[in-house]
Design a protein around this motif. Structure first.
Motif, mmCIF file in Angstrom:
data_model
loop_
_atom_site.group_PDB
_atom_site.id
_atom_site.type_symbol
_atom_site.label_atom_id
_atom_site.label_comp_id
_atom_site.label_asym_id
_atom_site.label_seq_id
_atom_site.Cartn_x
_atom_site.Cartn_y
_atom_site.Cartn_z
ATOM 1 N N ILE A 63 0.836 -1.207 0.000
ATOM 2 C CA ILE A 63 0.000 0.000 0.000
ATOM 3 C C ILE A 63 0.866 1.249 0.000
ATOM 4 C CG2 ILE A 63 -1.594 1.380 1.403
ATOM 5 C CD1 ILE A 63 -2.920 -1.284 2.243
ATOM 6 N N SER A 64 1.897 1.262 0.815
ATOM 7 C CA SER A 64 2.776 2.424 0.874
ATOM 8 C C SER A 64 3.446 2.674 -0.478
ATOM 9 C CB SER A 64 3.824 2.243 1.971
ATOM 10 O OG SER A 64 4.514 3.432 2.192
ATOM 11 N N GLY A 65 3.965 1.631 -1.096
ATOM 12 C CA GLY A 65 4.594 1.767 -2.406
ATOM 13 C C GLY A 65 3.634 2.258 -3.466
ATOM 14 N N LEU A 66 2.408 1.741 -3.432
ATOM 15 C CA LEU A 66 1.405 2.165 -4.419
ATOM 16 C C LEU A 66 0.947 3.604 -4.184
ATOM 17 C CD1 LEU A 66 -0.757 -1.079 -4.762
ATOM 18 C CD2 LEU A 66 0.945 -0.178 -6.371
ATOM 19 N N PRO A 80 1.350 3.881 6.119
ATOM 20 C CA PRO A 80 1.431 2.415 6.274
ATOM 21 C C PRO A 80 2.821 1.934 6.707
ATOM 22 C CG PRO A 80 0.285 2.973 4.247
ATOM 23 C CD PRO A 80 0.850 4.254 4.791
ATOM 24 N N LEU A 81 3.867 2.577 6.211
ATOM 25 C CA LEU A 81 5.222 2.195 6.635
ATOM 26 C C LEU A 81 5.466 2.531 8.101
ATOM 27 C CD1 LEU A 81 7.702 3.036 3.732
ATOM 28 C CD2 LEU A 81 7.078 0.804 4.653
ATOM 29 N N ASN A 101 14.476 -9.284 15.263
ATOM 30 C CA ASN A 101 15.075 -8.986 13.957
ATOM 31 C C ASN A 101 14.348 -7.838 13.273
ATOM 32 O OD1 ASN A 101 16.880 -11.124 14.266
ATOM 33 N ND2 ASN A 101 15.423 -12.571 13.378
ATOM 34 N N SER A 102 13.838 -6.903 14.040
ATOM 35 C CA SER A 102 12.992 -5.859 13.475
ATOM 36 C C SER A 102 13.705 -5.003 12.441
ATOM 37 C CB SER A 102 12.408 -4.982 14.581
ATOM 38 O OG SER A 102 13.431 -4.395 15.348
ATOM 39 N N SER A 103 14.980 -4.705 12.624
ATOM 40 C CA SER A 103 15.695 -3.861 11.654
ATOM 41 C C SER A 103 15.770 -4.517 10.286
ATOM 42 C CB SER A 103 17.105 -3.542 12.149
ATOM 43 O OG SER A 103 17.050 -2.755 13.306
ATOM 44 N N LEU A 104 16.055 -5.791 10.264
ATOM 45 C CA LEU A 104 16.126 -6.523 9.002
ATOM 46 C C LEU A 104 14.751 -6.593 8.335
ATOM 47 C CD1 LEU A 104 17.926 -8.094 7.071
ATOM 48 C CD2 LEU A 104 17.427 -10.150 8.399
ATOM 49 N N LEU A 105 13.725 -6.834 9.132
ATOM 50 C CA LEU A 105 12.364 -6.873 8.578
ATOM 51 C C LEU A 105 11.927 -5.505 8.074
ATOM 52 C CD1 LEU A 105 10.666 -9.249 11.153
ATOM 53 C CD2 LEU A 105 11.172 -9.734 8.757
ATOM 54 N N ILE A 106 12.266 -4.460 8.819
ATOM 55 C CA ILE A 106 11.920 -3.106 8.371
ATOM 56 C C ILE A 106 12.622 -2.802 7.057
ATOM 57 C CG2 ILE A 106 12.286 -0.648 8.899
ATOM 58 C CD1 ILE A 106 11.539 -1.458 11.834
ATOM 59 N N PHE A 107 13.885 -3.202 6.960
ATOM 60 C CA PHE A 107 14.590 -3.002 5.694
ATOM 61 C C PHE A 107 13.872 -3.742 4.567
ATOM 62 C CE2 PHE A 107 17.524 -4.112 2.355
ATOM 63 C CZ PHE A 107 18.073 -2.872 2.051
ATOM 64 N N GLY A 108 13.519 -4.986 4.788
ATOM 65 C CA GLY A 108 12.873 -5.781 3.747
ATOM 66 C C GLY A 108 11.535 -5.228 3.302
ATOM 67 N N TYR A 109 10.685 -4.904 4.269
ATOM 68 C CA TYR A 109 9.364 -4.375 3.913
ATOM 69 C C TYR A 109 9.457 -2.987 3.276
ATOM 70 C CZ TYR A 109 6.973 -8.165 6.355
ATOM 71 O OH TYR A 109 6.504 -9.401 6.739
ATOM 72 N N SER A 110 10.321 -2.139 3.798
ATOM 73 C CA SER A 110 10.448 -0.807 3.203
ATOM 74 C C SER A 110 11.117 -0.901 1.833
ATOM 75 C CB SER A 110 11.173 0.160 4.132
ATOM 76 O OG SER A 110 12.467 -0.273 4.415
ATOM 77 N N PHE A 111 12.051 -1.841 1.672
ATOM 78 C CA PHE A 111 12.655 -2.042 0.350
ATOM 79 C C PHE A 111 11.572 -2.419 -0.659
ATOM 80 C CE2 PHE A 111 14.525 -4.537 -3.031
ATOM 81 C CZ PHE A 111 15.571 -3.722 -3.438
ATOM 82 N N LEU A 112 10.680 -3.300 -0.273
ATOM 83 C CA LEU A 112 9.580 -3.679 -1.168
ATOM 84 C C LEU A 112 8.761 -2.455 -1.557
ATOM 85 C CD1 LEU A 112 7.787 -5.766 -2.601
ATOM 86 C CD2 LEU A 112 6.626 -6.121 -0.411
ATOM 87 N N PHE A 127 9.629 0.791 -1.529
ATOM 88 C CA PHE A 127 10.372 1.751 -2.329
ATOM 89 C C PHE A 127 10.789 1.181 -3.678
ATOM 90 C CE2 PHE A 127 11.370 3.421 2.066
ATOM 91 C CZ PHE A 127 10.408 4.421 1.989
ATOM 92 N N PHE A 128 11.008 -0.117 -3.762
ATOM 93 C CA PHE A 128 11.310 -0.748 -5.044
ATOM 94 C C PHE A 128 10.093 -0.657 -5.960
ATOM 95 C CE2 PHE A 128 12.292 -4.386 -7.872
ATOM 96 C CZ PHE A 128 13.576 -4.028 -8.257
ATOM 97 N N LEU A 129 8.919 -0.937 -5.409
ATOM 98 C CA LEU A 129 7.673 -0.811 -6.170
ATOM 99 C C LEU A 129 7.468 0.627 -6.633
ATOM 100 C CD1 LEU A 129 5.078 -2.292 -7.072
ATOM 101 C CD2 LEU A 129 4.105 -1.723 -4.845
ATOM 102 N N PHE A 130 7.676 1.582 -5.738
ATOM 103 C CA PHE A 130 7.584 3.001 -6.066
ATOM 104 C C PHE A 130 8.534 3.354 -7.214
ATOM 105 C CE2 PHE A 130 9.447 7.255 -4.514
ATOM 106 C CZ PHE A 130 8.567 8.032 -5.263
#
Length: 170
Positions: free
Chosen positions: A9-12, A33-34, A47-58, A60-63
């Motif tokens: 949703i954030s990327g869109l 949403p982010l 492992n929140s930092s790694l998960l935050i990186f992964g979800y935010s990467f998704l 921003f990559f979509l964006f």
């Protein structure tokens, strides 16, 4: 809500607020949403930092893909590199924000998010890999009457406006 869905949703929202085909007011909600996702991950895992990186990467990559797909026509490798580097830079901002918020608390954390994002955009405007296309303040390019004050602040003033509204709405 599902973290994957929040990321999408954030990327869109970011992509569909962009200049050519978008509706710019969506940008004022795009980070919410982010921010929800970051808060949920803060309480749920080690492992929140790694998960935050992964979800935010998704996100921003979509964006990046939706808004700058046209690079693909010039260079497939260049497009993939641009999409990936931009998404990594944006995701690193979210991870650093998450870490600072954990240490300094919410108020200073959200201020740091705004500071860090604008710093990343400033760097991105002034280094060898400059990529000004996705600077948040550029979202208002189709309605210059709203941003006559850019004469004083530049495009980063628009980025500040977008980020402050997102944090306040969150």
């Amino acid at each position: 809500m599902n973290k994957f869905i929040l990321s999408i949703i954030s990327g869109l929202l970011l992509a569909f607020s962009w200049v050519e085909t978008g509706f710019f007011p969506l940008v004022f909600f795009a980070f919410v949403p982010l921010l929800i996702l970051e808060k949920d991950l803060s309480f749920s895992t080690k492992n929140s930092s790694l998960l935050i990186f992964g979800y935010s990467f998704l996100s921003f990559f979509l964006f990046n893909i939706i808004t700058t797909y046209w690079i693909w026509h010039a260079s497939i490798f260049g497009a993939f590199a641009a999409f990936t580097i931009n998404a990594i830079l944006m995701s690193l901002v979210m991870v650093l924000f998450h870490k600072v918020k954990y240490v300094l608390g919410n108020k200073k954390g959200y201020l740091f998010l705004i500071f860090l994002w604008i710093s990343m955009e400033y760097l991105h405007l002034n280094w060898e890999l400059a990529w000004p296309w996705l600077t948040l303040g550029n979202v208002f390019a189709s309605c210059p009457n709203l941003v006559q004050w850019y004469e004083y602040t530049g495009v980063l003033g628009g980025s500040l406006w977008v980020l402050v509204i997102n944090v306040l709405l969150y």
